[in-house]
Design an enzyme around this catalytic site. Structure first.
Site, PDB file in Angstrom:
ATOM      1  N   VAL A 215       0.840  -1.199   0.000  1.00 14.40           N
ATOM      2  CA  VAL A 215       0.000   0.000   0.000  1.00 14.40           C
ATOM      3  C   VAL A 215       0.874   1.247   0.000  1.00 14.40           C
ATOM      4  O   VAL A 215       0.529   2.261  -0.620  1.00 14.40           O
ATOM      5  CB  VAL A 215      -0.953  -0.013   1.212  1.00 14.40           C
ATOM      6  CG1 VAL A 215      -1.797   1.255   1.246  1.00 14.40           C
ATOM      7  CG2 VAL A 215      -1.849  -1.233   1.164  1.00 14.40           C
TER       8      VAL A 215
ATOM      9  N   GLU B 132       5.902   4.499   7.136  1.00 17.69           N
ATOM     10  CA  GLU B 132       6.354   3.524   8.132  1.00 17.69           C
ATOM     11  C   GLU B 132       5.666   2.215   7.766  1.00 17.69           C
ATOM     12  O   GLU B 132       4.469   2.058   7.958  1.00 17.69           O
ATOM     13  CB  GLU B 132       5.962   3.993   9.539  1.00 17.69           C
ATOM     14  CG  GLU B 132       6.720   3.269  10.646  1.00 17.69           C
ATOM     15  CD  GLU B 132       6.112   1.922  10.990  1.00 17.69           C
ATOM     16  OE1 GLU B 132       6.566   0.904  10.413  1.00 17.69           O
ATOM     17  OE2 GLU B 132       5.200   1.876  11.817  1.00 17.69           O
TER      18      GLU B 132
ATOM     19  N   CYS C  79       4.477  -3.296  14.946  1.00 13.78           N
ATOM     20  CA  CYS C  79       5.399  -3.046  13.829  1.00 13.78           C
ATOM     21  C   CYS C  79       6.853  -3.085  14.271  1.00 13.78           C
ATOM     22  O   CYS C  79       7.735  -3.420  13.480  1.00 13.78           O
ATOM     23  CB  CYS C  79       5.075  -1.714  13.155  1.00 13.78           C
ATOM     24  SG  CYS C  79       5.150  -0.293  14.274  1.00 13.78           S
TER      25      CYS C  79
END
Length: 560
Positions: free
Chosen positions: A279, A297, A331
């Site tokens: 994306v 990020e 993450c």
């Protein structure tokens, strides 16, 4: 001594006064936020609440964002999926409000932060409960990842934000001694943020705080997997803005799918994205049409390196937390474990012992160590990664247990899993898993550990453990990543003066810290005369015979 003594007394008195002033809280008003429609969890009867069954394939409803609890599959409601025109309207309102807010004082902006901080501290249980219900994480994980990090960001901005947004004077160089040079930091306008679902509160507040404090407006598209909590958190922001007399439309939270996000990227002055590399590349292509700056990020595959001189029981505890926090949906979580062969067996034994004691279940029950997997179908993907590793020679040596899951949400849970004999031919060691899996590999030397850590498409962070801090620093300095923790895990993010971001497929640009704050600004270089109007720059005429000798003399001076 007679000269220095009064100075020391004055400095000491000043320090004491500053300390006392810190103990006196400023006049911070309280805000009221409507919670009447989100606190009915315990009062719902079986007939009033029902189980949500997500549609799949072509049957997916694209005009509404349906919301449900991952841990129970109980239906929470829906929000509209905004169209392109609706997104542009939100941005236009934010742009109008931003022109007013850009003229606001830092005093007003700090009061906005203080009001938010007061509300967060006083209502942290409510904020954590909303996050827990919407994403499946435990209350402890919500407290660590939502409350502590956000409060740290606010306190850093209160203490240092204005300092780093004021003009910064620079050296003018020898040939421009008569000039003053400075860098000014002006608001960009309207910033767009497309944020992930794993920490819905912090992921909204993180870009919002930096954007608003630096004089911008912001439009935030929340994830379709965390829209319910995101829209509630927006109420807190609205109430705080109203309390300081800020423009009503300065901050927007919008909901939707890909079309909504694409429209946002094409309408704003900068985009911040937290999500997947795939994306992220699409966002870059859209942003290229308007040439706006982008901060990406894009997740990570962080290496957790354990040298042979560590306190194994201590590091094992940290390792399990690094892998299992928020059910591994982090993450900056540890996803690859490299352990020196001399402590490999003892490390695995300690980790397995801890993981086997972990019990998984619905977080609202309050008695489980780990919660649910947020995204529908992700548990199946995690099992496929494990199966691929097993097919290639890996072995499961330990798993946690399930509590009372309830028959409607069994597919939303995955047991914490320890895997040995892993290698880089396995998808588990190459793809971001985003789940509670600990694949462990041996290494024989520091050089091999560095080579293994760098053998990845990702480069967000790493954690290096050694009895010698020098050795750990040396290893960390050679790993291609944007964030490194020495003898700890993810402590960097609690230091909000530091930038956060990665390299390679983990993205580029930084948020948090000085770099992240200034990334919300138009950075303008300004030069003016130091002693105007007495000394001015004089340029000799080209036809003058002295021009050539003047230039030669000037060049020799600059090169001296």
């Amino acid at each position: 001594m007679a000269f220095w003594w009064p100075i020391l007394v004055i400095v000491f008195a000043f320090a004491i006064c500053r300390f006392l002033l810190m103990l006196i809280p400023p006049n911070v008003p309280s805000i009221d936020v409507d919670v009447s429609d989100v606190l009915d969890y315990g009062s719902q009867t079986k007939e009033e609440s029902y189980i949500y069954i997500p549609r799949r394939g072509k049957a997916v409803q694209l005009d509404r964002v349906q919301c449900y609890e991952p841990a129970t599959m109980k239906y929470l409601g829906f929000f509209p999926a905004l169209t392109t025109d609706e997104v542009k309207e939100h941005v236009a309102h934010a742009r109008k409000a931003q022109k007013v807010w850009a003229k606001s004082s830092f005093k007003q902006r700090r009061q906005f932060l203080r009001i938010l901080l007061k509300y967060i501290v006083e209502h942290q249980e409510l904020i954590c409960e909303m996050s827990s219900r919407d994403t499946g994480k435990t209350m402890v994980d919500a407290s660590l990842g939502e409350i502590m990090t956000t409060c740290e960001k606010i306190t850093w901005l209160l203490a240092e934000g204005e300092r780093w947004l004021k003009p910064e004077y620079r050296c003018s160089g020898r040939s421009m001694l008569h000039k003053k040079s400075k860098v000014e930091f002006h608001p960009l306008g309207v910033i767009g943020a497309i944020v992930s679902w794993n920490y819905p509160f912090h992921n909204i507040f993180n870009p919002m705080l930096a954007a608003v404090f630096s004089g911008n407006g912001i439009v935030i598209k929340v994830s379709e997997h965390a829209s319910w909590s995101g829209c509630f958190y927006f109420r807190i922001i609205q109430a705080a803005l109203a309390a300081v007399g800020a423009p009503e439309n300065l901050v927007h939270v919008i909901t939707g799918f890909a079309e909504t996000g694409e429209a946002l990227v094409s309408s704003v002055d900068k985009i911040i994205f937290v999500g997947s590399p795939g994306v992220g590349k699409m966002i870059m292509r859209t942003a290229a049409e308007t040439l706006i700056p982008v901060t990406l990020e894009l997740g990570g595959k962080d290496a957790f390196i354990v040298c042979d001189d560590v306190d194994v029981p201590h590091v094992a505890q940290i390792a399990v937390r690094a892998a299992l926090q928020s059910s591994g949906q982090n993450c900056a979580g540890a996803e690859r474990f490299y352990v020196h062969r001399d402590v490999y067996s003892s490390f695995v034994a300690q980790v397995v012992k801890i993981v086997k004691s972990v019990c998984v279940g619905p977080p609202h029950a309050g008695r489980y160590d780990m919660g649910a997997i947020c995204m529908q179908g992700h548990a199946e993907r995690l099992q496929n990664l494990v199966n691929d590793a097993l097919d290639k020679g890996a072995e499961i040596v330990g798993r946690g247990s399930f509590g009372n899951l309830g028959e409607d949400a069994v597919d939303q849970f995955f047991p914490p899993t320890v895997i040995v004999n892993a290698d880089h031919s396995m998808k588990l060691m190459q793809e971001e898993a985003f789940g509670p899996i600990m694949p462990i590999m041996k290494f024989s030397s520091d050089e091999e550990a560095i080579m293994l850590a760098n053998d990845s498409n990702y480069g967000l962070g790493c954690a290096v453990f050694s009895g010698s801090q020098h050795r750990a620093r040396e290893i960390a300095s050679k790993i291609d990543c944007g964030v490194a923790a020495i003898n700890d895990f993810a402590s960097n993010y609690m230091c909000q003066s530091l930038p956060f971001g990665g390299v390679k497929h983990s993205g580029f640009g930084r948020f948090a810290g000085i770099e992240g704050l200034r990334a919300c600004c138009l950075v303008k270089s300004v030069v003016e005369d130091r002693w105007w109007p007495y000394i001015k720059t004089k340029i000799p005429k080209p036809i003058q015979k002295t021009a050539l000798s003047f230039r030669s003399h000037l060049l020799r001076h600059c090169m001296a």
